[in-house]
Scaffold this motif. Structure first.
Motif, PDB file in Angstrom:
ATOM      1  N   VAL A  53      -2.787  38.561  42.777  1.00 33.28           N
ATOM      2  CA  VAL A  53      -1.973  38.758  43.975  1.00 33.28           C
ATOM      3  C   VAL A  53      -1.033  39.926  43.720  1.00 33.28           C
ATOM      4  O   VAL A  53      -0.856  40.369  42.580  1.00 33.28           O
ATOM      5  N   GLY A  59       2.425  37.595  47.872  1.00 36.10           N
ATOM      6  CA  GLY A  59       2.027  37.064  46.572  1.00 36.10           C
ATOM      7  C   GLY A  59       2.895  35.883  46.168  1.00 36.10           C
ATOM      8  O   GLY A  59       2.397  34.874  45.663  1.00 36.10           O
ATOM      9  N   THR A  83      -0.786  42.241  48.090  1.00 35.59           N
ATOM     10  CA  THR A  83      -1.659  41.072  48.142  1.00 35.59           C
ATOM     11  C   THR A  83      -2.739  41.278  49.206  1.00 35.59           C
ATOM     12  O   THR A  83      -2.484  41.828  50.275  1.00 35.59           O
TER      13      THR A  83
END
Length: 302
Positions: A53, A59, A83
């Protein structure tokens, strides 16, 4: 591991077309791998997720979401890229959809990261064909070395020679588009599934071939025998499971019981639950058990 933006529209736009909708979208944690991890955890399994991520708000949301649902994130790393984003456009009238993947940080996942994750003590590996096929082959090879069966979510899979190199695949779970792409056969009814499954077995080695027919239930083939799992109904209509959780529900139930037919039947029940109550996107095993008791739903024992 993606964040999802989901849109419901009356018509999917074509070229030069603009569609305007009010309050018809939502942002939520998603991605086939991430949703599969949460689904398996909610079914009572100890689950770790391996992915990437970004070092951003999305994330952070994803990591928090996984931890809240009991998913271990020790093998999840962060990257400078944003992400990944998954955009789903759903057409209300025909239940069709389109998906756009903006890979972002997901592109940073590498074979060494997957290999390290598989050195831990696990019972099985759940993979998705969203992975680059070279990494997918490496992952199944590592799974074989570590004695781990592979459960593969191959929804919408595209034919490639790399699929013939996959190792240790116990469950090959695909859908109507994936079957058509791999075999050229449109499985618009259960009768067409057997020749399609036989054709699949010539392209990918697996113990079970599971074809999700959405409103038509689930077809299972093991190289000798075939089974058709009739779907649960909702207000007189057959319903299919959400594409990002059904393969995980089948895999988690199969890992726990070793019964592929009952596992597919349970996934159908959980799909019905999700359609009846949109708030239950990914039901837990406790919710599924209570639902079956309340509705007097029983499974066949072998």
């Amino acid at each position: 591991c993606y964040m999802e933006t989901v849109l419901w529209v009356d018509a999917i736009p074509t070229a030069d077309m603009v569609v305007s909708e009010n309050n018809s979208y939502t942002n939520r944690p998603g991605g086939r791998g991430g949703c599969a991890a949460v689904a398996a955890a909610r079914m009572g399994l100890d689950v770790s997720v391996c992915g990437v991520v970004g070092k951003d708000a999305n994330g952070t949301k994803l990591i928090g979401y996984y931890n809240e649902n009991g998913v271990d994130t020790s093998y999840l790393i962060t990257d400078r890229r944003p992400t990944g984003l998954s955009v789903h456009i759903h057409e209300n009238s025909f239940s069709t959809d389109r998906k756009i993947l903006c890979t972002g940080a997901n592109a940073a996942i590498h074979a060494d990261q997957i290999s390290r994750a598989m050195e831990a003590t696990f019972d099985a590996v759940f993979l998705s064909t969203d992975l680059p096929h070279e990494l997918l082959c490496d992952a199944t090879h590592n799974a074989r070395i570590n004695g781990l069966p592979v459960y593969l979510d191959a929804a919408g899979v595209r034919p490639t020679a790399a699929l013939g190199k996959l190792e240790n695949v116990e469950l090959f779970i695909t859908d109507v588009p994936g079957t058509r792409s791999m075999t050229g056969i449109t499985v618009n009814n259960p009768e067409r599934c057997l020749p399609a499954a036989i054709a699949l077995s010539g392209k990918v080695r697996a113990k079970y071939y599971v074809i999700r027919l959405v409103t038509g239930g689930t077809f299972i083939y093991d190289g000798k025998y075939q089974y058709h799992i009739i779907p649960c109904t909702l207000d007189g209509k057959c319903v299919g499971a959400p594409i990002d959780t059904e393969a995980a529900a089948i895999s988690a139930a199969y890992l726990s019981t070793g019964d592929i037919r009952n596992s597919c039947a349970l996934a159908s029940v959980m799909a019905k639950m999700a359609r009846e109550d949109p708030k239950i996107r990914i039901p837990s095993i406790a919710q599924a058990v209570d639902y079956c008791k309340f509705n007097n739903i029983h499974f066949n024992n072998r």
